[in-house]
Scaffold this motif. Structure first.
Motif, PDB file in Angstrom:
ATOM      1  N   GLN A 152       0.832  -1.199   0.000  1.00  0.00           N
ATOM      2  CA  GLN A 152       0.000   0.000   0.000  1.00  0.00           C
ATOM      3  C   GLN A 152       0.869   1.252   0.000  1.00  0.00           C
ATOM      4  O   GLN A 152       0.612   2.198  -0.754  1.00  0.00           O
ATOM      5  N   PHE A 153       1.896   1.246   0.847  1.00  0.00           N
ATOM      6  CA  PHE A 153       2.802   2.393   0.887  1.00  0.00           C
ATOM      7  C   PHE A 153       3.507   2.582  -0.455  1.00  0.00           C
ATOM      8  O   PHE A 153       3.594   3.697  -0.979  1.00  0.00           O
ATOM      9  N   ALA A 154       4.016   1.475  -1.025  1.00  0.00           N
ATOM     10  CA  ALA A 154       4.738   1.551  -2.294  1.00  0.00           C
ATOM     11  C   ALA A 154       3.843   2.051  -3.416  1.00  0.00           C
ATOM     12  O   ALA A 154       4.234   2.926  -4.209  1.00  0.00           O
ATOM     13  N   LEU A 155       2.634   1.521  -3.504  1.00  0.00           N
ATOM     14  CA  LEU A 155       1.722   1.926  -4.570  1.00  0.00           C
ATOM     15  C   LEU A 155       1.345   3.404  -4.428  1.00  0.00           C
ATOM     16  O   LEU A 155       1.291   4.139  -5.419  1.00  0.00           O
ATOM     17  N   THR A 156       1.107   3.830  -3.204  1.00  0.00           N
ATOM     18  CA  THR A 156       0.799   5.239  -2.957  1.00  0.00           C
ATOM     19  C   THR A 156       1.942   6.122  -3.435  1.00  0.00           C
ATOM     20  O   THR A 156       1.726   7.138  -4.111  1.00  0.00           O
ATOM     21  N   MET A 157       3.170   5.738  -3.112  1.00  0.00           N
ATOM     22  CA  MET A 157       4.346   6.497  -3.540  1.00  0.00           C
ATOM     23  C   MET A 157       4.471   6.530  -5.054  1.00  0.00           C
ATOM     24  O   MET A 157       4.733   7.581  -5.658  1.00  0.00           O
ATOM     25  N   MET A 158       4.293   5.396  -5.699  1.00  0.00           N
ATOM     26  CA  MET A 158       4.484   5.307  -7.142  1.00  0.00           C
ATOM     27  C   MET A 158       3.451   6.139  -7.895  1.00  0.00           C
ATOM     28  O   MET A 158       3.779   6.872  -8.838  1.00  0.00           O
ATOM     29  N   VAL A 159       2.197   6.044  -7.473  1.00  0.00           N
ATOM     30  CA  VAL A 159       1.124   6.807  -8.129  1.00  0.00           C
ATOM     31  C   VAL A 159       1.341   8.300  -7.935  1.00  0.00           C
ATOM     32  O   VAL A 159       1.277   9.100  -8.884  1.00  0.00           O
TER      33      VAL A 159
END
Length: 340
Positions: A152-159
């Motif tokens: 969740q953290f990674a996807l939030t950062m990437m988006v």
């Protein structure tokens, strides 16, 4: 990189995170708690974290904190908070290490270089597969809750990174997730138009060539001064020393406590140290010795202050320990190592 190779490489070091990223993040806990130290202690993070005194913290302790916050706030509120923190703290911190003078594609490539240099436990790449370009992140973790939270953290950062360098409300065409659970936080990220695939071996977003080939756009007034990128420690012993260093001011850390802080079993920690040809007590003594030498080189710091900062009961205990390791008393060592 094949997953089995990456898993083997991961076992060669302790996963660390730069304290420069985590300290402001932890400070934002004051959004909900006036006194954040009980949460810090419960997660296993060092109390000194907010003083910016150390370079790294154990990734396991940060994951513990994320789990505590998710339980405390509930899924929806936690997702909204993480989204805001990523936008206000983590994205600006990472953009400050990228030149941002070319295309969006180049900005993302530069971002992958920063992440892969600073964090060995995660690999991020811009790659082509199935005739699409993917912004992809791979990491291996056994705990299903930690998989979901770190993803969740990674996807939030990437988006939010792509949105920051395009100044749009961009949505990926496709999303691949390692988790097999429904990603409830996609609504918070406003990703209602993306096609989502679960139970994949990577976390990835597909990005169109039109977006990738466009120029980077930033908010007016952006400070273009580049910050330094620091490579994470290499090897098991070096990464272990950095992970344990923030806790040593409270005195000797038992191996059981150290293993718990790092998300390892005592047996695994002992085995890895044995493979390196060193015992836990020898490694701890080495940490104290290096810290003591560094502090003693600064003549403005009193020996009594150094002794207290390293967790010794009194100066006499510190002096005996230092002389045993160096052959000199602290005061003689300081005298012998002053600039001529």
């Amino acid at each position: 990189m094949p997953s089995q190779v990456f898993e083997k490489e991961q076992s060669a070091f302790i996963p660390l995170l730069r304290a420069e990223y985590i300290a402001p993040f932890v400070a934002r806990l004051k959004d909900f708690e006036n006194n954040v130290y009980p949460l810090i202690e419960q997660a296993g993070l060092p109390e000194s974290l907010l003083t910016n005194e150390y370079d790294y913290v154990s990734e396991q302790a940060v994951l513990n904190l994320l789990k505590l916050m998710a339980e405390k706030l509930g899924r929806q509120r936690f997702s909204e908070w993480l989204y805001q923190v990523a936008r206000s703290i983590f994205i600006p911190q990472h953009l400050a290490k990228i030149s941002l003078k070319g295309s969006v594609r180049q900005a993302l490539i530069d971002f992958t270089h920063v992440v892969n240099l600073e964090s060995k436990q995660t690999q991020v790449h811009l790659k082509t597969a199935l005739k699409k370009v993917w912004f992809a992140r791979f990491r291996q973790k056994e705990d299903p809750i930690e998989i979901d939270l770190s993803e969740q953290f990674a996807l939030t950062m990437m988006v939010e990174l792509v949105r920051a360098v395009t100044q749009t409300h961009w949505q990926p065409i496709d999303i691949a997730l390692q988790s097999s659970n429904e990603a409830h936080y996609l609504n918070v990220l406003k990703l209602n138009e993306s096609q989502v695939f679960y139970a994949r071996n990577v976390t990835a977003l597909s990005i169109s060539d039109a977006v990738l080939d466009g120029p980077v756009k930033l908010k007016e007034g952006w400070d273009s001064t580049l910050k330094t990128i620091v490579e994470s420690p290499k090897g098991f012993i070096a990464s272990l020393q950095f992970a344990l260093l923030p806790y040593m001011s409270s005195g000797r850390l038992p191996i059981t406590a150290a293993a718990d802080l790092l998300g390892l079993s005592v047996r695994t920690l002992q085995r890895r140290l044995s493979e390196e040809g060193v015992s836990y007590s020898q490694m701890v003594e080495g940490i104290f010795f290096q810290q003591a030498k560094t502090l003693l080189l600064n003549k403005d710091i009193a020996v009594t202050q150094i002794s207290a900062s390293l967790g010794y009961a009194d100066v006499a205990h510190f002096s005996r320990a230092f002389k045993r390791m160096s052959g000199f008393s602290p005061r003689v060592f300081r005298q012998n190592n002053q600039p001529k």
